[in-house]
Enzyme design. Structure first.
Site, PDB file in Angstrom:
ATOM      1  N   GLY A 203      39.583  39.396  46.553  1.00  0.00           N
ATOM      2  CA  GLY A 203      39.229  39.970  45.255  1.00  0.00           C
ATOM      3  C   GLY A 203      40.384  39.913  44.276  1.00  0.00           C
ATOM      4  N   ASP A 204      40.099  40.256  43.023  1.00  0.00           N
ATOM      5  CA  ASP A 204      41.116  40.297  41.961  1.00  0.00           C
ATOM      6  C   ASP A 204      41.799  38.955  41.723  1.00  0.00           C
ATOM      7  OD1 ASP A 204      40.551  43.016  41.744  1.00  0.00           O
ATOM      8  OD2 ASP A 204      42.066  43.543  43.241  1.00  0.00           O
TER       9      ASP A 204
ATOM     10  N   LYS B 135      38.409  36.457  38.499  1.00  0.00           N
ATOM     11  CA  LYS B 135      37.021  35.988  38.308  1.00  0.00           C
ATOM     12  C   LYS B 135      36.487  36.360  36.932  1.00  0.00           C
ATOM     13  CE  LYS B 135      35.831  38.464  41.828  1.00  0.00           C
ATOM     14  NZ  LYS B 135      37.139  38.919  42.274  1.00  0.00           N
TER      15      LYS B 135
ATOM     16  N   LYS C 152      38.132  36.762  34.101  1.00  0.00           N
ATOM     17  CA  LYS C 152      38.678  35.876  33.070  1.00  0.00           C
ATOM     18  C   LYS C 152      38.001  34.505  33.117  1.00  0.00           C
ATOM     19  CE  LYS C 152      42.065  32.825  31.621  1.00  0.00           C
ATOM     20  NZ  LYS C 152      43.382  32.405  31.209  1.00  0.00           N
TER      21      LYS C 152
ATOM     22  N   ASN D   2      32.743  49.082  42.413  1.00  0.00           N
ATOM     23  CA  ASN D   2      34.002  48.758  43.115  1.00  0.00           C
ATOM     24  C   ASN D   2      34.701  47.582  42.436  1.00  0.00           C
ATOM     25  OD1 ASN D   2      31.886  47.082  43.945  1.00  0.00           O
ATOM     26  ND2 ASN D   2      32.493  47.016  46.093  1.00  0.00           N
ATOM     27  N   ALA D   3      33.940  46.745  41.723  1.00  0.00           N
ATOM     28  CA  ALA D   3      34.521  45.599  41.032  1.00  0.00           C
ATOM     29  C   ALA D   3      35.275  46.065  39.787  1.00  0.00           C
ATOM     30  CB  ALA D   3      33.412  44.632  40.631  1.00  0.00           C
ATOM     31  N   GLY D   4      36.312  45.337  39.463  1.00  0.00           N
ATOM     32  CA  GLY D   4      37.041  45.589  38.221  1.00  0.00           C
ATOM     33  C   GLY D   4      37.448  44.246  37.663  1.00  0.00           C
ATOM     34  N   HIS D   5      36.759  43.803  36.614  1.00  0.00           N
ATOM     35  CA  HIS D   5      37.025  42.483  36.046  1.00  0.00           C
ATOM     36  C   HIS D   5      37.669  42.654  34.669  1.00  0.00           C
ATOM     37  CE1 HIS D   5      33.758  40.523  38.786  1.00  0.00           C
ATOM     38  NE2 HIS D   5      34.672  41.185  39.458  1.00  0.00           N
TER      39      HIS D   5
ATOM     40  N   GLN E 228      34.323  40.939  44.145  1.00  0.00           N
ATOM     41  CA  GLN E 228      35.114  40.936  45.378  1.00  0.00           C
ATOM     42  C   GLN E 228      35.488  39.487  45.743  1.00  0.00           C
ATOM     43  OE1 GLN E 228      32.040  43.185  45.521  1.00  0.00           O
ATOM     44  NE2 GLN E 228      33.517  44.444  44.478  1.00  0.00           N
TER      45      GLN E 228
ATOM     46  N   THR F 198      40.836  51.368  40.770  1.00  0.00           N
ATOM     47  CA  THR F 198      41.430  52.600  41.317  1.00  0.00           C
ATOM     48  C   THR F 198      42.895  52.788  40.908  1.00  0.00           C
ATOM     49  OG1 THR F 198      42.044  51.421  43.326  1.00  0.00           O
ATOM     50  CG2 THR F 198      39.937  52.587  43.364  1.00  0.00           C
TER      51      THR F 198
ATOM     52  N   ARG G  31      45.324  51.518  42.300  1.00  0.00           N
ATOM     53  CA  ARG G  31      46.209  51.405  43.465  1.00  0.00           C
ATOM     54  C   ARG G  31      47.055  50.125  43.379  1.00  0.00           C
ATOM     55  NH1 ARG G  31      42.128  51.642  48.424  1.00  0.00           N
ATOM     56  NH2 ARG G  31      40.840  50.547  46.904  1.00  0.00           N
TER      57      ARG G  31
ATOM     58  N   ASP H  10      51.405  31.268  36.359  1.00  0.00           N
ATOM     59  CA  ASP H  10      52.523  31.629  35.469  1.00  0.00           C
ATOM     60  C   ASP H  10      53.366  32.756  36.069  1.00  0.00           C
ATOM     61  OD1 ASP H  10      49.913  32.968  34.818  1.00  0.00           O
ATOM     62  OD2 ASP H  10      51.269  34.321  33.745  1.00  0.00           O
TER      63      ASP H  10
HETATM   64  P1  GDP Z   1      38.877  39.925  39.112  1.00  0.00           P
HETATM   65  O1  GDP Z   1      38.498  41.185  39.805  1.00  0.00           O
HETATM   66  O2  GDP Z   1      38.830  38.722  40.011  1.00  0.00           O
HETATM   67  O3  GDP Z   1      38.116  39.694  37.837  1.00  0.00           O
HETATM   68  O4  GDP Z   1      40.407  40.089  38.706  1.00  0.00           O
HETATM   69  P2  GDP Z   1      41.088  41.396  38.021  1.00  0.00           P
HETATM   70  O5  GDP Z   1      40.695  41.438  36.605  1.00  0.00           O
HETATM   71  O6  GDP Z   1      40.848  42.603  38.852  1.00  0.00           O
HETATM   72  O7  GDP Z   1      42.618  41.064  38.231  1.00  0.00           O
HETATM   73  C1  GDP Z   1      43.206  39.926  37.667  1.00  0.00           C
HETATM   74  C2  GDP Z   1      44.322  40.379  36.722  1.00  0.00           C
HETATM   75  O8  GDP Z   1      45.120  39.270  36.364  1.00  0.00           O
HETATM   76  C3  GDP Z   1      43.805  40.960  35.416  1.00  0.00           C
HETATM   77  O9  GDP Z   1      44.726  41.926  34.954  1.00  0.00           O
HETATM   78  C4  GDP Z   1      43.796  39.749  34.484  1.00  0.00           C
HETATM   79  O10 GDP Z   1      43.952  40.104  33.117  1.00  0.00           O
HETATM   80  C5  GDP Z   1      45.014  39.006  34.961  1.00  0.00           C
HETATM   81  N1  GDP Z   1      44.941  37.536  34.874  1.00  0.00           N
HETATM   82  C6  GDP Z   1      43.871  36.726  35.041  1.00  0.00           C
HETATM   83  N2  GDP Z   1      44.264  35.424  34.974  1.00  0.00           N
HETATM   84  C7  GDP Z   1      45.588  35.436  34.768  1.00  0.00           C
HETATM   85  C8  GDP Z   1      46.580  34.395  34.640  1.00  0.00           C
HETATM   86  O11 GDP Z   1      46.322  33.211  34.738  1.00  0.00           O
HETATM   87  N3  GDP Z   1      47.877  34.803  34.443  1.00  0.00           N
HETATM   88  C9  GDP Z   1      48.236  36.110  34.366  1.00  0.00           C
HETATM   89  N4  GDP Z   1      49.512  36.407  34.187  1.00  0.00           N
HETATM   90  N5  GDP Z   1      47.326  37.105  34.480  1.00  0.00           N
HETATM   91  C10 GDP Z   1      46.041  36.769  34.682  1.00  0.00           C
HETATM   92  P1  IMO Z   2      36.869  42.685  42.265  1.00  0.00           P
HETATM   93  O1  IMO Z   2      35.448  42.267  41.902  1.00  0.00           O
HETATM   94  C1  IMO Z   2      39.705  43.980  45.313  1.00  0.00           C
HETATM   95  C2  IMO Z   2      38.130  46.486  48.563  1.00  0.00           C
HETATM   96  C3  IMO Z   2      38.586  47.927  48.645  1.00  0.00           C
HETATM   97  C4  IMO Z   2      38.525  48.138  50.157  1.00  0.00           C
HETATM   98  C5  IMO Z   2      37.286  47.351  50.558  1.00  0.00           C
HETATM   99  C6  IMO Z   2      36.018  48.194  50.690  1.00  0.00           C
HETATM  100  O2  IMO Z   2      37.589  43.383  41.188  1.00  0.00           O
HETATM  101  O3  IMO Z   2      37.589  41.505  42.854  1.00  0.00           O
HETATM  102  P2  IMO Z   2      34.395  49.334  48.920  1.00  0.00           P
HETATM  103  O4  IMO Z   2      34.646  50.381  47.900  1.00  0.00           O
HETATM  104  O5  IMO Z   2      33.863  48.059  48.367  1.00  0.00           O
HETATM  105  O6  IMO Z   2      33.555  49.831  50.066  1.00  0.00           O
HETATM  106  O7  IMO Z   2      35.850  49.032  49.551  1.00  0.00           O
HETATM  107  O8  IMO Z   2      37.098  46.383  49.546  1.00  0.00           O
HETATM  108  N1  IMO Z   2      37.548  46.080  47.271  1.00  0.00           N
HETATM  109  C7  IMO Z   2      38.162  45.285  46.379  1.00  0.00           C
HETATM  110  N2  IMO Z   2      39.396  44.777  46.365  1.00  0.00           N
HETATM  111  N3  IMO Z   2      38.852  43.701  44.315  1.00  0.00           N
HETATM  112  C8  IMO Z   2      37.594  44.182  44.318  1.00  0.00           C
HETATM  113  O9  IMO Z   2      36.655  43.801  43.427  1.00  0.00           O
HETATM  114  C9  IMO Z   2      37.206  45.058  45.358  1.00  0.00           C
HETATM  115  N4  IMO Z   2      36.079  45.736  45.650  1.00  0.00           N
HETATM  116  C10 IMO Z   2      36.289  46.344  46.828  1.00  0.00           C
HETATM  117  O10 IMO Z   2      39.885  48.082  48.137  1.00  0.00           O
HETATM  118  O11 IMO Z   2      39.628  47.543  50.772  1.00  0.00           O
HETATM  119 MG    MG Z   3      39.274  43.088  40.144  1.00  0.00          MG
END
Ligand code: GDP
Ligand code: IMO
Ligand code: MG
Length: 438
Positions: free
Chosen positions: A14-15, A18, A20, A40-43, A225, A302, A304, A334
């Site tokens: 995850g994270d 996706k 972006k 649970n997702a955070g985009h 995720q 969260t 964290r 980067d």
């Molecule tokens: P997702 O859950 O897969 O959508 O990813 P998140 O948004 O939770 O976490 C990705 C983090 O990296 C966010 O703070 C974005 O703004 C940041 N991000 C995404 N692409 C890039 C990149 O190419 N470079 C940098 N420095 N940050 C990025």
């Molecule tokens: P995005 O979409 C990163 C992790 C939690 C925990 C496990 C189970 O932003 O990529 P849950 O609440 O789903 O039962 O927790 O999954 N987790 C993620 N980690 N990015 C996420 O979503 C997540 N969604 C759940 O930290 O380890």
């Molecule tokens: Mg995320």
């Protein structure tokens, strides 16, 4: 038929970025569809100086004219969804393109209470969930104990269902010694009022998406995720409770497998993980902290701190195989700018054996040692230079960075379609002429 459909799938824990990548490809899409997961997702999406953090709303909501669909496989917390709608509306974003599946399951107050209680009872073996009620809600769905979005708009059915479920939940909550629930009547009234507020968006989204695909519309499926958090293919039990892989699109959006054409695997240039569970390439030294700070690796949902480590291609190959990934979007490369030396894990060594395929056993994973390939780092550059580099194209990237990218692509045998060089929309390099011709 040459369908203009794409799936955006996380290849790690995850994270990966996706949100972006979805936002970038949504520029000329007609539909963006979420098919699993919940709050649970955070985009995170950066547009100019503005930052949007979305949990339930598909990232396409930020693009005018794009239909943003919450499919039946998503678990919807109506209170959080209404709050998110208010948040984006207050920032000038219209939500008339939002649609919610009448078949999506609803996160109820007891799911959130039980998520916390179950985690507590697991003690040090806890999953480290986000506490959003995800696991208990999906459990109820599979046990046929779920409340669905369609039920919220039909008070008699809602009353009947909740009255049936409630006594069991009360007993469970009491057994855990968890905080008590509100009175059943109050819950029915509250959720019925959520139904009234959301009713105008509720429809049979499978009918809508299939019709769009038949009519040649550009449809983007936005994964939440990542493959390593998938209920079947991830590091079970340290996973989430949904199918985060391409296969989850069919069940979670109600479309046939033949409707998924391109699969974009989002790969962060290093690895992160939130919550507990094995992480073979984790850096527990200062370098891990360096990546955490430089990459801003703190959870969108969260807050964290995310655990950080080197890129792990055993993980990415696992994701390529399961998802049928057709192109890669490499993000956050980067963040590695200015590092002297870099590493990528290509295989594991477990009990003296070379292992190329990601093992299912947690105890094996705990014993796994990464086998690394080393790479020279490349120079750092300022934010202002990013624009110039992007407009001058791939050849302007430092040679060492291109070597790093080429190695990833050839090791996993998938071409790179996108290189992301910053969090904002325009900090993105497309290695094909058109975004929809990967
Ligand atoms: P997702 O859950 O897969 O959508 O990813 P998140 O948004 O939770 O976490 C990705 C983090 O990296 C966010 O703070 C974005 O703004 C940041 N991000 C995404 N692409 C890039 C990149 O190419 N470079 C940098 N420095 N940050 C990025
Ligand atoms: P995005 O979409 C990163 C992790 C939690 C925990 C496990 C189970 O932003 O990529 P849950 O609440 O789903 O039962 O927790 O999954 N987790 C993620 N980690 N990015 C996420 O979503 C997540 N969604 C759940 O930290 O380890
Ligand atoms: Mg995320």
């Amino acid at each position: 038929m040459n369908l203009p459909t794409k799936a955006i799938i996380g290849t790690q824990w995850g994270d990966e970025g996706k949100g972006k990548i979805t936002d970038c490809l949504a520029e000329d899409a007609d539909f963006v569809v979420r098919f699993q997961g919940g709050t649970n997702a955070g985009h995170t999406i950066g547009i100019g100086d503005e930052i949007f953090k979305l949990h339930l709303l598909p990232s396409g909501i930020l693009r005018r004219g794009v239909m943003a669909v919450i499919g039946n496989g998503v678990v919807v917390d109506p209170e959080e969804l209404l709050e998110e709608i208010r948040m984006v509306e207050s920032r000038g974003i219209a939500v008339e393109g939002l649609r919610i599946s009448d078949r999506a399951n609803v996160i109820m107050p007891y799911h959130k209470i039980l998520d916390g209680a179950e985690e507590k009872s697991r003690g040090p073996k806890g999953v480290g969930t986000t506490g959003r009620g995800i696991g208990p809600c999906y459990s109820d769905k599979i046990s046929r104990y779920g409340v669905r979005i369609g039920d919220l708009t039909d008070k008699a059915t809602l009353e009947e269902k909740i009255n049936m479920i409630f006594p069991t939940k009360l007993r469970l909550i009491a057994a855990f010694g968890a905080p008590p629930l509100d009175a059943v009547k109050d819950i029915i009234d509250t959720y019925s009022s959520y139904g009234s507020a959301l009713g105008k968006y509720v429809t049979d989204t499978s009918v809508m998406i299939n019709e769009a695909i038949r009519n040649g519309k550009k449809v983007l499926f936005e994964g939440a995720q990542g493959t390593m958090l998938d209920i079947d293919h991830g590091t079970y039990p340290y996973v989430t409770s949904s199918s985060c892989v391409t296969g989850g699109i069919c069940t979670g959006a109600g479309v046939p497998p033949s409707s998924i054409k391109e699969v974009v695997g989002v790969v962060k240039a290093y690895t992160t993980r939130v919550g507990h569970g094995p992480f073979v390439t984790e850096l527990t030294s200062g370098l891990g902290e360096y990546l955490q700070k430089r990459g801003g690796e703190f959870g969108t949902t969260t807050g964290r701190a995310r655990r950080c480590g080197w890129l792990d291609l055993v993980v990415v190959r696992h994701a390529v195989r399961i998802n049928g990934i057709t192109s890669l979007a490499i993000t956050k490369i980067d963040v590695l700018n200015g590092m002297e030396e870099l590493r990528i894990a290509t295989d594991y060594e477990i009990d003296g054996q070379i292992v190329k395929d990601f093992p299912s056993s947690i105890s094996k994973l705990v014993r796994a040692k990464p086998i690394y390939q080393e790479f020279d780092g490349w120079k750092d550059w300022t934010k202002d230079e990013t624009e110039k580099i992007i407009s001058n194209g791939y050849r302007t990237l430092p040679i060492e960075m291109r070597r790093y990218l080429r190695f990833i692509s050839s090791n996993v045998a998938v071409p790179i379609g996108i290189v992301s060089l910053g969090p904002k929309r325009d900090e993105t390099m497309y290695l094909r002429n058109k975004k929809w011709e990967n």
